[in-house]
Every structure is written in structure tokens, then in C-alpha cells.
Design a protein around this motif. Structure first.
Motif, PDB file in Angstrom:
ATOM      1  N   GLN A   1       0.842  -1.185   0.000  1.00  0.00           N
ATOM      2  CA  GLN A   1       0.000   0.000   0.000  1.00  0.00           C
ATOM      3  C   GLN A   1       0.885   1.246   0.000  1.00  0.00           C
ATOM      4  O   GLN A   1       1.832   1.344   0.795  1.00  0.00           O
ATOM      5  N   ALA A   2       0.612   2.173  -0.906  1.00  0.00           N
ATOM      6  CA  ALA A   2       1.259   3.487  -0.921  1.00  0.00           C
ATOM      7  C   ALA A   2       2.785   3.389  -0.917  1.00  0.00           C
ATOM      8  O   ALA A   2       3.468   4.134  -0.213  1.00  0.00           O
ATOM      9  N   GLY A   3       3.318   2.451  -1.686  1.00  0.00           N
ATOM     10  CA  GLY A   3       4.768   2.313  -1.777  1.00  0.00           C
ATOM     11  C   GLY A   3       5.395   1.475  -0.692  1.00  0.00           C
ATOM     12  O   GLY A   3       6.598   1.224  -0.715  1.00  0.00           O
ATOM     13  N   VAL A   4       4.582   1.019   0.280  1.00  0.00           N
ATOM     14  CA  VAL A   4       5.078   0.189   1.377  1.00  0.00           C
ATOM     15  C   VAL A   4       4.761  -1.268   1.075  1.00  0.00           C
ATOM     16  O   VAL A   4       3.641  -1.607   0.693  1.00  0.00           O
ATOM     17  N   SER A   5       5.736  -2.147   1.259  1.00  0.00           N
ATOM     18  CA  SER A   5       5.556  -3.576   1.058  1.00  0.00           C
ATOM     19  C   SER A   5       6.022  -4.300   2.314  1.00  0.00           C
ATOM     20  O   SER A   5       7.158  -4.115   2.760  1.00  0.00           O
ATOM     21  N   LEU A   6       5.135  -5.122   2.882  1.00  0.00           N
ATOM     22  CA  LEU A   6       5.456  -5.853   4.111  1.00  0.00           C
ATOM     23  C   LEU A   6       5.298  -7.343   3.860  1.00  0.00           C
ATOM     24  O   LEU A   6       4.247  -7.792   3.388  1.00  0.00           O
ATOM     25  N   ASP A   7       6.331  -8.105   4.183  1.00  0.00           N
ATOM     26  CA  ASP A   7       6.315  -9.561   4.034  1.00  0.00           C
ATOM     27  C   ASP A   7       6.300 -10.188   5.423  1.00  0.00           C
ATOM     28  O   ASP A   7       7.318 -10.168   6.125  1.00  0.00           O
ATOM     29  N   PRO A   8       5.150 -10.757   5.870  1.00  0.00           N
ATOM     30  CA  PRO A   8       5.079 -11.328   7.217  1.00  0.00           C
ATOM     31  C   PRO A   8       6.025 -12.503   7.432  1.00  0.00           C
ATOM     32  O   PRO A   8       6.527 -12.695   8.539  1.00  0.00           O
ATOM     33  N   ALA A   9       6.263 -13.313   6.396  1.00  0.00           N
ATOM     34  CA  ALA A   9       7.106 -14.498   6.559  1.00  0.00           C
ATOM     35  C   ALA A   9       8.563 -14.113   6.769  1.00  0.00           C
ATOM     36  O   ALA A   9       9.263 -14.697   7.600  1.00  0.00           O
ATOM     37  N   ARG A  10       9.037 -13.140   6.027  1.00  0.00           N
ATOM     38  CA  ARG A  10      10.439 -12.722   6.130  1.00  0.00           C
ATOM     39  C   ARG A  10      10.651 -11.595   7.125  1.00  0.00           C
ATOM     40  O   ARG A  10      11.792 -11.203   7.384  1.00  0.00           O
TER      41      ARG A  10
ATOM     42  N   HIS B   1       1.831  -3.912  10.371  1.00  0.00           N
ATOM     43  CA  HIS B   1       1.141  -5.093   9.843  1.00  0.00           C
ATOM     44  C   HIS B   1      -0.368  -4.988  10.074  1.00  0.00           C
ATOM     45  O   HIS B   1      -1.173  -5.233   9.175  1.00  0.00           O
ATOM     46  N   GLN B   2      -0.743  -4.590  11.279  1.00  0.00           N
ATOM     47  CA  GLN B   2      -2.158  -4.480  11.616  1.00  0.00           C
ATOM     48  C   GLN B   2      -2.860  -3.438  10.736  1.00  0.00           C
ATOM     49  O   GLN B   2      -3.964  -3.663  10.248  1.00  0.00           O
ATOM     50  N   LEU B   3      -2.217  -2.315  10.497  1.00  0.00           N
ATOM     51  CA  LEU B   3      -2.818  -1.249   9.698  1.00  0.00           C
ATOM     52  C   LEU B   3      -2.857  -1.610   8.211  1.00  0.00           C
ATOM     53  O   LEU B   3      -3.855  -1.360   7.532  1.00  0.00           O
ATOM     54  N   LEU B   4      -1.789  -2.213   7.706  1.00  0.00           N
ATOM     55  CA  LEU B   4      -1.741  -2.575   6.290  1.00  0.00           C
ATOM     56  C   LEU B   4      -2.713  -3.698   5.950  1.00  0.00           C
ATOM     57  O   LEU B   4      -3.185  -3.793   4.818  1.00  0.00           O
ATOM     58  N   ALA B   5      -3.011  -4.548   6.926  1.00  0.00           N
ATOM     59  CA  ALA B   5      -3.920  -5.673   6.670  1.00  0.00           C
ATOM     60  C   ALA B   5      -5.353  -5.205   6.457  1.00  0.00           C
ATOM     61  O   ALA B   5      -6.165  -5.940   5.888  1.00  0.00           O
ATOM     62  N   ARG B   6      -5.665  -3.974   6.878  1.00  0.00           N
ATOM     63  CA  ARG B   6      -7.032  -3.457   6.761  1.00  0.00           C
ATOM     64  C   ARG B   6      -7.017  -2.038   6.204  1.00  0.00           C
ATOM     65  O   ARG B   6      -7.447  -1.090   6.876  1.00  0.00           O
ATOM     66  N   PRO B   7      -6.511  -1.847   4.999  1.00  0.00           N
ATOM     67  CA  PRO B   7      -6.445  -0.495   4.438  1.00  0.00           C
ATOM     68  C   PRO B   7      -7.837   0.106   4.276  1.00  0.00           C
ATOM     69  O   PRO B   7      -8.781  -0.582   3.914  1.00  0.00           O
TER      70      PRO B   7
ATOM     71  N   VAL C   1      -7.553   9.698  12.904  1.00  0.00           N
ATOM     72  CA  VAL C   1      -8.968  10.049  12.979  1.00  0.00           C
ATOM     73  C   VAL C   1      -9.221  10.458  14.427  1.00  0.00           C
ATOM     74  O   VAL C   1      -9.270   9.610  15.321  1.00  0.00           O
ATOM     75  N   ARG C   2      -9.328  11.754  14.663  1.00  0.00           N
ATOM     76  CA  ARG C   2      -9.353  12.285  16.021  1.00  0.00           C
ATOM     77  C   ARG C   2     -10.472  11.667  16.851  1.00  0.00           C
ATOM     78  O   ARG C   2     -11.615  11.566  16.423  1.00  0.00           O
ATOM     79  N   GLY C   3     -10.080  11.259  18.057  1.00  0.00           N
ATOM     80  CA  GLY C   3     -11.038  10.671  18.977  1.00  0.00           C
ATOM     81  C   GLY C   3     -11.378   9.228  18.696  1.00  0.00           C
ATOM     82  O   GLY C   3     -12.153   8.622  19.438  1.00  0.00           O
ATOM     83  N   VAL C   4     -10.820   8.666  17.613  1.00  0.00           N
ATOM     84  CA  VAL C   4     -11.150   7.281  17.249  1.00  0.00           C
ATOM     85  C   VAL C   4      -9.889   6.428  17.156  1.00  0.00           C
ATOM     86  O   VAL C   4      -9.682   5.510  17.943  1.00  0.00           O
ATOM     87  N   GLY C   5      -9.037   6.694  16.158  1.00  0.00           N
ATOM     88  CA  GLY C   5      -7.856   5.860  15.972  1.00  0.00           C
ATOM     89  C   GLY C   5      -7.076   6.253  14.740  1.00  0.00           C
ATOM     90  O   GLY C   5      -6.933   7.446  14.436  1.00  0.00           O
ATOM     91  N   TYR C   6      -6.617   5.249  13.985  1.00  0.00           N
ATOM     92  CA  TYR C   6      -5.716   5.482  12.868  1.00  0.00           C
ATOM     93  C   TYR C   6      -6.097   4.583  11.689  1.00  0.00           C
ATOM     94  O   TYR C   6      -6.704   3.528  11.873  1.00  0.00           O
ATOM     95  N   LEU C   7      -5.688   5.010  10.502  1.00  0.00           N
ATOM     96  CA  LEU C   7      -5.870   4.163   9.334  1.00  0.00           C
ATOM     97  C   LEU C   7      -4.831   4.485   8.282  1.00  0.00           C
ATOM     98  O   LEU C   7      -4.240   5.574   8.268  1.00  0.00           O
TER      99      LEU C   7
END
Length: 221
Positions: free
Chosen positions: A130-139, A160-166, A210-216
Motif C-alpha cells: 500500500q502506498a509504496g510500502v511492502s510488508l512480508d510477514p514471513a520474512r 502489519h495491523q494497519l496494512l492488513a485493513r487499508p 482520525v481524532r477521537g477514534v484511531g488510525y488508518l
């Protein structure tokens, strides 16, 4: 990712905890079927590792009760010494997503966990991009526009948590539960510090507050 391990053998549980410690998971452990049933009713987990022979409530009974709830879509991997074909069939028909017989190879356990998490997130590819970021959970590898980025284990877990739910806002409470579980804690501003570090190491606009809620992280084509 937050994992609930339900296993009454302390040595087995400790072995699994040691095996998964460096994999970017927060692992909560219970040895009692009734306690696990309550935890699954009251809290949110990304995956359940479930033994069958448990005190007070058998694993299959726990699983059937869990699947009877319309909102209980958490993936379940049975870990058991019951290796007969009929036991496997019964476990899968009761609602398990996978079945692994003890003793097992820890690398296979890790691979099955990664596969179940991919499936639960509705994706087939192992990498999250997402957005130029690549995450490999296995490696445990993160690239930004093709260049490696060095992250701490908690930074990796949060990303990982944020990228899994864009495109999905994750609340501060949910992210904190994912990072710490029941038996760990951190300073009150740890989540903000981790977000700040990820923005500094990757892109200041990658994670939106997202003020008062969280992040995405926005879902980009």
C-alpha cells in the motif's frame, strides 16, 4: 496480530509462545476451556490456536458454541494429539479452519498461521502492499519504494495491523490490545510514539489520524 492460545499443557504452551515470540504476534494464553469461551465472547482476537482436551469445557464444545454466534468469524486452528481421521473430520465440521496434529514442526505452524490470517483478511498474496510500502510477514521484511526499512518488532506489528485493513479505522483500544494483550503494558503514549516512528521512517502522510477514534492507512489503487 493478536492470537489466543488455548492449551492446558504448560510445556507445550511455553514452546508455542517461544516459537511465535519473534513473529510479530501478541499471544494470550489460557489453559481452561470455560475461561477461553468467556474470553472469546468478550474480546477480539485475530486467530485462535485450540487444543481439544481441555479442563471444564472440551475444545470441540467451545468451538461449536463459538461458531453458533453470527459474529464469530475468527479463524481457528486446532492443535491436538487426536490424529484419527474421524477426529479431523469432526474438528473441521465443528468449524475449525485448519487442523494440526501434535507433535508438529514449528515452521509448519507458522506457515499455517500466516495462511489463515491471509484468508481471514480476504487476500491471497503473502505481501501486503500500500502506498509504496511492502510488508512480508514471513520474512519480517518491510520495503519502502523498494528500499529496506528497519523497524522494531512493535513497529512491525503495528504496521502489519494497519496494512492488513487499508481504508479501515482501527481504534486506539484495538491497536493497544493487539500490541500488548493481557500480560504486557507500556507507557500511555507508546502507541503515539510508534505511529510517530512509522511516519518518520516511511512517509509522514502514510498513517492518518482520525481524532477521537484511531488510525488508518488509506486504501489506494
Amino acid at each position: 496480530m493478536r492470537v489466543l492460545l488455548v492449551e492446558d499443557d504448560r510445556a507445550v504452551a511455553q514452546g508455542i509462545r517461544n516459537a511465535l515470540r519473534g513473529e510479530g504476534y501478541t499471544l494470550d494464553w489460557l489453559a481452561d476451556g470455560q475461561e477461553a469461551s468467556c474470553a472469546l465472547r468478550d474480546e477480539r482476537f485475530d486467530l485462535v490456536l485450540l487444543d481439544l482436551g481441555l479442563p471444564r469445557r472440551d475444545g470441540l464444545a467451545l468451538l461449536r458454541d463459538l461458531r453458533a454466534r453470527p459474529d464469530a468469524d475468527v479463524p481457528v486452528l486446532i492443535l491436538t494429539a487426536r490424529d484419527a481421521t474421524r477426529d479431523r473430520i469432526e474438528g473441521l465440521d465443528a468449524g475449525a479452519d485448519d487442523y494440526l496434529v501434535k507433535p508438529f514442526d514449528v515452521d509448519e505452524l507458522k506457515a499455517r498461521i500466516r495462511a489463515l490470517l491471509r484468508r481471514s483478511q480476504g487476500r491471497a498474496q503473502p505481501r501486503l502492499e500500500q502506498a509504496g510500502v511492502s510488508l512480508d510477514p514471513a520474512r519480517h521484511e518491510v520495503l519502502y519504494h523498494g528500499q529496506p526499512v528497519n523497524l522494531t518488532p512493535m513497529e512491525f506489528q503495528l504496521l502489519h495491523q494497519l496494512l492488513a485493513r487499508p481504508g479501515t479505522v482501527l481504534t486506539r483500544e484495538r491497536l493497544a490490545d493487539t500490541l500488548y494483550g493481557w500480560h504486557e503494558s507500556g507507557p500511555g503514549n507508546t502507541l503515539e510514539v510508534l505511529i510517530h516512528n512509522l511516519r518518520r521512517k516511511l512517509d509522514s502522510g502514510l498513517i492518518r489520524t482520525v481524532r477521537g477514534v484511531g488510525y488508518l492507512i488509506e486504501d489506494t489503487p
